[in-house]
Design a protein around this motif. Structure first.
Motif, PDB file in Angstrom:
ATOM      1  N   ASP A  93       0.830  -1.202   0.000  1.00  0.00           N
ATOM      2  CA  ASP A  93       0.000   0.000   0.000  1.00  0.00           C
ATOM      3  C   ASP A  93       0.868   1.258   0.000  1.00  0.00           C
ATOM      4  O   ASP A  93       2.035   1.235   0.385  1.00  0.00           O
ATOM      5  N   GLY A  94       0.292   2.360  -0.452  1.00  0.00           N
ATOM      6  CA  GLY A  94       1.027   3.599  -0.650  1.00  0.00           C
ATOM      7  C   GLY A  94       1.651   4.183   0.599  1.00  0.00           C
ATOM      8  O   GLY A  94       2.619   4.928   0.520  1.00  0.00           O
ATOM      9  N   LYS A  95       1.127   3.840   1.761  1.00  0.00           N
ATOM     10  CA  LYS A  95       1.639   4.414   2.998  1.00  0.00           C
ATOM     11  C   LYS A  95       3.021   3.888   3.367  1.00  0.00           C
ATOM     12  O   LYS A  95       3.789   4.572   4.025  1.00  0.00           O
ATOM     13  N   SER A  96       3.323   2.665   2.961  1.00  0.00           N
ATOM     14  CA  SER A  96       4.608   2.083   3.356  1.00  0.00           C
ATOM     15  C   SER A  96       5.634   2.041   2.219  1.00  0.00           C
ATOM     16  O   SER A  96       6.619   1.334   2.299  1.00  0.00           O
ATOM     17  N   ASN A  98       8.693   3.217   0.053  1.00  0.00           N
ATOM     18  CA  ASN A  98       9.913   4.015   0.199  1.00  0.00           C
ATOM     19  C   ASN A  98      10.756   3.824  -1.053  1.00  0.00           C
ATOM     20  O   ASN A  98      10.350   3.120  -1.979  1.00  0.00           O
TER      21      ASN A  98
END
Length: 126
Positions: A93-96, A98
Motif C-alpha cells: 500500500d502507498g503508505k509504506s 519508500n
C-alpha cells in the motif's frame, strides 16, 4: 565444468527448437521469387491450420510441461498462486512505500516485461 557446458548446450538447443515450433503458430511462409521468375506462387502463404495445431500441441506437451511438472509430485502451490503472492508482496500500500520498495517494483516490472518479450529495449523509468 564439462557437465555444465553440456547442459547449457542442451538447454540452448531445446530453446531453439521451441522457438522454431512457436513460429509455426500464426506463422507465414515467405516465397522469394526473382523479378524474371515465371513462378505463380504467392509471396506470403499462411502456415496450414493442421501444422499450427500440431505446433501448439507440441508446445503444450513439451515446452510448457515444466511449469506444471511439480504438481505431479504433490506440489499444490501453483505457479499462479506463487505469482499473485509475489506481486502482492512487492506492491504494498502507498503508505509504506519508500525508495527501496520503488526500486524493487521497477526491477520486478522490467523483468516481467523481459520475460514476456514485450519490448526489446528495457523499460526506462525516470
Amino acid at each position: 565444468m564439462k557437465l555444465l557446458i553440456s547442459a547449457n548446450v542442451l538447454y540452448g538447443q531445446y530453446k531453439k527448437q521451441a522457438e522454431v515450433i512457436s513460429h509455426q503458430v500464426g506463422g507465414v511462409y515467405v516465397e522469394r521469387n526473382f523479378v524474371d521468375s515465371k513462378a505463380a506462387s504467392k509471396p506470403y502463404t499462411p502456415v496450414p491450420k493442421a501444422i499450427q495445431k500440431a505446433a501448439m500441441n507440441a508446445l503444450a506437451k513439451y515446452v510448457l510441461q515444466r511449469i506444471s511438472d511439480t504438481g505431479l509430485y504433490g506440489n499444490d502451490y501453483s505457479l499462479t498462486s506463487f505469482m499473485k503472492d509475489l506481486t502482492s508482496s512487492i506492491f504494498v500500500d502507498g503508505k509504506s512505500v519508500n525508495s527501496m520498495s520503488q526500486n524493487l517494483q521497477i526491477e520486478y516490472v522490467q523483468r516481467l516485461i523481459k520475460i514476456a518479450s514485450i519490448g526489446k529495449n528495457q523499460l526506462m523509468i525516470i
